[in-house]
Design an enzyme around this catalytic site. Structure first.
Site, mmCIF file in Angstrom:
data_model
loop_
_atom_site.group_PDB
_atom_site.id
_atom_site.type_symbol
_atom_site.label_atom_id
_atom_site.label_comp_id
_atom_site.label_asym_id
_atom_site.label_seq_id
_atom_site.Cartn_x
_atom_site.Cartn_y
_atom_site.Cartn_z
ATOM 1 N N ASP A 288 34.711 49.712 47.209
ATOM 2 C CA ASP A 288 35.715 50.392 46.382
ATOM 3 C C ASP A 288 35.233 50.538 44.936
ATOM 4 O O ASP A 288 35.505 51.558 44.289
ATOM 5 C CB ASP A 288 37.056 49.657 46.434
ATOM 6 C CG ASP A 288 37.781 49.844 47.767
ATOM 7 O OD1 ASP A 288 37.262 50.549 48.657
ATOM 8 O OD2 ASP A 288 38.876 49.271 47.922
ATOM 9 N N GLU B 265 40.516 42.310 45.983
ATOM 10 C CA GLU B 265 41.330 42.256 47.193
ATOM 11 C C GLU B 265 42.163 40.996 47.059
ATOM 12 O O GLU B 265 41.698 39.982 46.519
ATOM 13 C CB GLU B 265 40.467 42.228 48.457
ATOM 14 C CG GLU B 265 39.526 43.423 48.616
ATOM 15 C CD GLU B 265 40.200 44.795 48.618
ATOM 16 O OE1 GLU B 265 41.399 44.883 48.977
ATOM 17 O OE2 GLU B 265 39.544 45.772 48.231
ATOM 18 N N ASP C 103 36.998 45.867 41.255
ATOM 19 C CA ASP C 103 38.011 45.938 42.296
ATOM 20 C C ASP C 103 38.285 44.543 42.822
ATOM 21 O O ASP C 103 37.384 43.705 42.878
ATOM 22 C CB ASP C 103 37.570 46.839 43.455
ATOM 23 C CG ASP C 103 38.710 47.081 44.436
ATOM 24 O OD1 ASP C 103 39.677 47.771 44.048
ATOM 25 O OD2 ASP C 103 38.646 46.579 45.571
ATOM 26 N N HIS D 234 38.769 49.273 51.104
ATOM 27 C CA HIS D 234 39.483 47.993 51.062
ATOM 28 C C HIS D 234 38.545 46.805 51.189
ATOM 29 O O HIS D 234 38.953 45.725 51.596
ATOM 30 C CB HIS D 234 40.621 47.931 52.088
ATOM 31 C CG HIS D 234 41.673 48.949 51.837
ATOM 32 N ND1 HIS D 234 42.467 48.926 50.698
ATOM 33 C CD2 HIS D 234 42.055 50.034 52.532
ATOM 34 C CE1 HIS D 234 43.287 49.955 50.735
ATOM 35 N NE2 HIS D 234 43.054 50.632 51.828
#
Length: 168
Positions: free
Chosen positions: A153, A14, A12, A148
């Site tokens: 995640d 961000e 994941d 998030h």
């Protein structure tokens, strides 16, 4: 038929926005699993060249102050490439994460199999109101709030994939 003990990497990212070309990575996590056993974790904040927009900080909780001493993407990408190797990448809305890591790694993940847990979630849980990561995670019993943030995640995504492996 899937190998229930396959080794895969839940991944994941961000970012500072939605475009893998105009925006930057601010956090990346990858967790290596063998079946349901966590083998290893790679997780880091990343210092972008641009300021993190306020609305992104509001979503992720990642501030400019948090990333000011973090490594730049060029420093961490070789480590990520080595960590993932040729393993399958499992991600929720995988195309988003994949485009970012491909863009910042000079397309080093072109040969990796990419498994998206969004269609898996739709197949396993057709009655849910939507198939966002948080909705599916809550449905399978993940109640803590850490969405998030990349490592949390990843863990949620891996659990969805493990549920799928049990079902096939």
């Amino acid at each position: 038929m899937q190998d229930k003990e396959e080794i895969f990497v839940a991944l994941d990212v961000e970012t500072t926005g939605l475009s893998p070309f105009a925006n930057e990575l601010i956090e990346i996590s990858a967790i290596k699993y063998k079946g349901s056993t966590k083998l290893d974790t790679f997780s880091t904040l990343i210092r972008p060249k641009m300021q993190i927009p306020y609305h992104i900080t509001k979503i992720t909780g990642i501030t400019n102050e948090m990333v000011k001493d973090a490594p730049e993407v060029e420093e961490i990408m070789p480590e990520l490439i080595s960590f993932v190797g040729d393993l399958s990448i499992v991600a929720h809305n995988a195309n988003f994460d994949y485009k970012f890591i491909q863009n910042y790694s000079n397309h080093s993940f072109s040969k990796n199999k990419v498994i998206d847990t969004v269609p898996i979630g739709r197949k396993l849980y057709p009655g849910l109101p939507n198939h966002k990561l948080g909705t599916i995670a809550k449905h399978i019993g993940i109640t803590e709030d850490g969405f998030h943030r990349a490592e949390f995640d990843c863990e949620c995504c891996a659990k969805i994939y493990m549920e799928y492996l049990k079902a096939v």
